[in-house]
Design an enzyme around this catalytic site. Structure first.
Site, short mmCIF file in Angstrom:
data_model
loop_
_atom_site.label_atom_id
_atom_site.label_comp_id
_atom_site.label_asym_id
_atom_site.label_seq_id
_atom_site.Cartn_x
_atom_site.Cartn_y
_atom_site.Cartn_z
N ARG A 287 -13.36 -4.30 -7.01
CA ARG A 287 -12.99 -4.89 -5.84
C ARG A 287 -14.15 -4.89 -4.74
NH1 ARG A 287 -8.94 -2.16 -1.36
NH2 ARG A 287 -10.66 -0.92 -0.91
N TYR B 226 -11.30 1.44 10.94
CA TYR B 226 -12.46 1.95 10.27
C TYR B 226 -12.62 1.05 9.11
CZ TYR B 226 -8.69 3.66 7.10
OH TYR B 226 -7.46 3.84 6.66
N LYS B 227 -11.89 -0.25 8.86
CA LYS B 227 -12.36 -1.06 7.79
C LYS B 227 -13.28 -2.25 8.64
CE LYS B 227 -8.20 -0.06 5.16
NZ LYS B 227 -8.72 0.48 4.11
N ASP C 209 1.36 -5.08 8.33
CA ASP C 209 0.08 -4.15 8.25
C ASP C 209 -1.06 -4.98 8.20
OD1 ASP C 209 -2.01 -2.40 7.59
OD2 ASP C 209 -0.74 -1.02 6.27
N PHE D 285 0.96 -1.15 -0.02
CA PHE D 285 -0.07 0.00 -0.05
C PHE D 285 0.78 0.99 -0.01
CE2 PHE D 285 -2.90 3.17 1.76
CZ PHE D 285 -3.92 3.01 0.86
#
Length: 414
Positions: free
Chosen positions: A385, A240-241, A215, A144
Site C-alpha cells: 500500500r 493523524y493521517k 468513516d 475497517f
C-alpha cells in the site's frame, strides 16, 4: 540477503523523469512541501497511516508546554483570566478548521477522543435517529475492523437488538430494504484505496429510509469532501493521517444540524451547556459540542490545531487534482510489472489517494523498500500500500519510488 544491481533507467524512464520534474516545476502546491519536516533520504508514502510532521508543530507544542502550561498554569483554561489561552474553546477552534475540509458547518463538528470512541457515539446517535422499527446496521463486509468491532460492542450493550449485516460493497443496493436503520461505510477502502460515491450512496440510503454514517479516515485532508452537499447524516474521521496531527491525534465527529436533538450516548461534563455550573442533571451544549465528552486533550489538540493551519491556503480542488496525477503517474510507471496486481481502481471517481498492489511476497517486498528509504506499508495477506499525500509528495518522488519497487520486484524474482 542477495543484492542485485539496481535497474538503470531506460530512455523512456528518463523521459518520464523529465516529464515529472516539469510537473513539479509548475505544481501549485509545491511550496507546501517546505512546511513539513521530512527526513533526508526518505520518500514517504505512508501518510495515509501517519501523516508527516508539519514544521510549525514543534514550536507550538513548546509554547503550550512552557508558556501555557508551565507559566500560565490553570489560567490557560479560560481567556477571561490574565495570561489565559482559552483551552476550553480549543475543541471548537479545531472543529471549525476540520469543518472546512469536510463540507460541514463548524457547529456540526466535534473534536476529541479517538475515531473508535466517536464511531460509538455517532452510531448510537444514528440508531436513535432511525425509525424505531428498523433493526439492521448495513455495512461493508471488508470495512475497517474497528468499525465492525464497535458496532458489535454497541449492539451487545443494547441487548442484541440490531442485526449487523456485512455485505460486499458492490451488493449494497440490493440489501437496502425496509429493515435497514443505518448504513455504516468507510468512504475509501483502507486496503485497496477504492473510493465510494458518498453522495450517490447517501441518496440511495435515504431513498430506502435509512440513516448514513461515514468513516472519513482516508478521505479528510486527502481530497474534497462535501458532507452537507451530499446530505450525509453522521461521519467520523481521524486527525493523524492526512490531517497530520501526530500519532494518537484527536478524531472528529460530524452530526448534521437536523440531528442535533438526538440523545448523546456518552454525556460527559464537557458536552454540558455550562460545565462549570456543576449541575446535577445533564443539559446538552448547543450543536455538535454536546458530543465532546471529557477534558480536552490540550497537548494533542494543540498539535492538530497547528497542523491544520497547513491547509489554510490550500485549494481542495487542486489537492484532488494533484492526488490523481500522482497516483496516475505511479500506476503508469508500474504498469506491466508481471508480479504486481493492481487492486486500486483506475477510474478517478472510484480512487482515493493511494495505490495498492498484490504481490506474493508483499511483506518482504515492503521490508526491502523501507530499507531503501521508500516507506509504504503492508496489509495482510499480500497487499503493498502506497499513500500519496499531495502536500508533501512530489512527482519526482513518484518516479524514484516506482524505480525502487521495480528493483525490489526484480530482486525477489531471483
Amino acid at each position: 540477503m542477495t543484492q542485485t544491481t539496481p535497474m538503470r533507467p531506460t530512455l523512456d524512464a528518463l523521459q518520464a523523469l523529465d516529464a515529472l520534474q516539469a510537473l513539479d516545476a509548475r505544481d501549485p502546491l509545491a511550496h507546501k512541501r517546505a512546511e513539513f519536516l521530512l527526513p533526508q533520504g526518505v520518500i514517504y508514502l505512508d501518510g495515509n497511516s501517519l501523516g508527516a510532521l508539519p514544521a510549525r508543530v514543534p514550536a507550538r507544542l513548546e509554547c503550550v508546554a512552557r508558556e501555557e502550561w508551565g507559566d500560565a498554569l490553570i489560567r490557560s483554561w479560560t481567556a477571561n483570566n490574565e495570561g489565559g489561552r482559552d483551552w476550553m474553546a480549543l475543541p471548537d477552534r479545531v472543529a471549525a478548521k476540520v469543518a472546512r475540509l469536510i463540507g460541514a458547518r463548524p457547529h456540526e463538528v466535534a473534536v476529541g477522543d479517538s475515531t473508535s470512541v466517536n464511531l460509538f457515539k455517532a452510531l448510537s446517535a444514528a440508531l436513535a435517529a432511525a425509525a424505531p422499527t428498523r433493526r439492521v446496521i448495513l455495512t461493508d463486509a471488508d470495512n475497517f475492523p474497528t468499525d465492525l468491532y464497535v458496532a458489535q460492542g454497541l449492539n451487545a450493550l443494547m441487548g442484541g437488538r440490531y442485526d449487523l449485516k456485512p455485505v460486499p460493497v458492490a451488493d449494497l443496493a440490493t440489501h437496502l430494504g425496509p429493515d435497514v436503520a443505518v448504513v455504516m461505510l468507510t468512504q475509501v477502502d483502507y486496503r485497496t484505496g477504492e473510493r465510494l460515491d458518498l453522495a450517490a450512496v447517501t441518496r440511495q440510503a435515504h431513498a430506502a429510509g435509512a440513516v448514513t454514517l461515514w468513516d472519513l479516515a482516508h478521505s479528510a485532508g486527502a481530497f474534497e469532501v462535501d458532507l452537507n452537499g451530499a446530505g450525509a447524516d453522521f461521519a467520523v474521521g481521524c486527525g493523524y493521517k492526512y490531517l497530520n496531527g501526530g500519532p494518537g491525534a484527536p478524531a472528529f465527529l460530524f452530526v448534521a444540524e437536523r440531528h442535533h436533538a438526538v440523545p448523546v450516548a456518552l454525556s460527559g461534563w464537557m458536552g454540558h451547556a455550562d460545565p462549570f455550573e456543576m449541575a446535577r442533571e445533564y443539559a446538552p451544549a448547543a450543536g455538535a459540542r454536546r458530543f465532546v465528552v471529557g477534558t480536552p486533550m490540550v497537548l494533542s489538540l494543540s498539535a492538530l490545531d497547528s497542523a491544520l493551519d497547513v491547509f489554510g491556503d490550500v485549494d481542495l480542488a487542486a489537492l484532488r487534482a494533484k492526488s490523481l496525477a500522482l497516483t496516475d503517474a505511479f500506476m503508469a510507471l508500474l504498469e506491466g510489472v508481471p508480479e504486481l496486481t493492481l487492486v486500486t481502481p483506475a477510474d478517478h471517481a472510484r480512487r482515493g489517494s493511494q495505490v495498492s498492489y498484490r504481490h506474493p511476497q508483499a511483506r518482504e517486498a515492503m521490508r526491502r523498500l523501507v530499507e531503501r528509504g521508500v516507506i509504504g506499508d503492508f496489509r495482510t495477506p499480500d497487499i503493498l500500500r502506497f499513500g500519496f499525500t499531495p502536500l508533501y509528495v512530489s512527482y519526482a518522488d513518484v518516479y524514484h519510488a516506482a524505480q525502487a519497487v521495480q528493483d525490489v520486484v526484480r530482486e525477489l524474482r531471483g
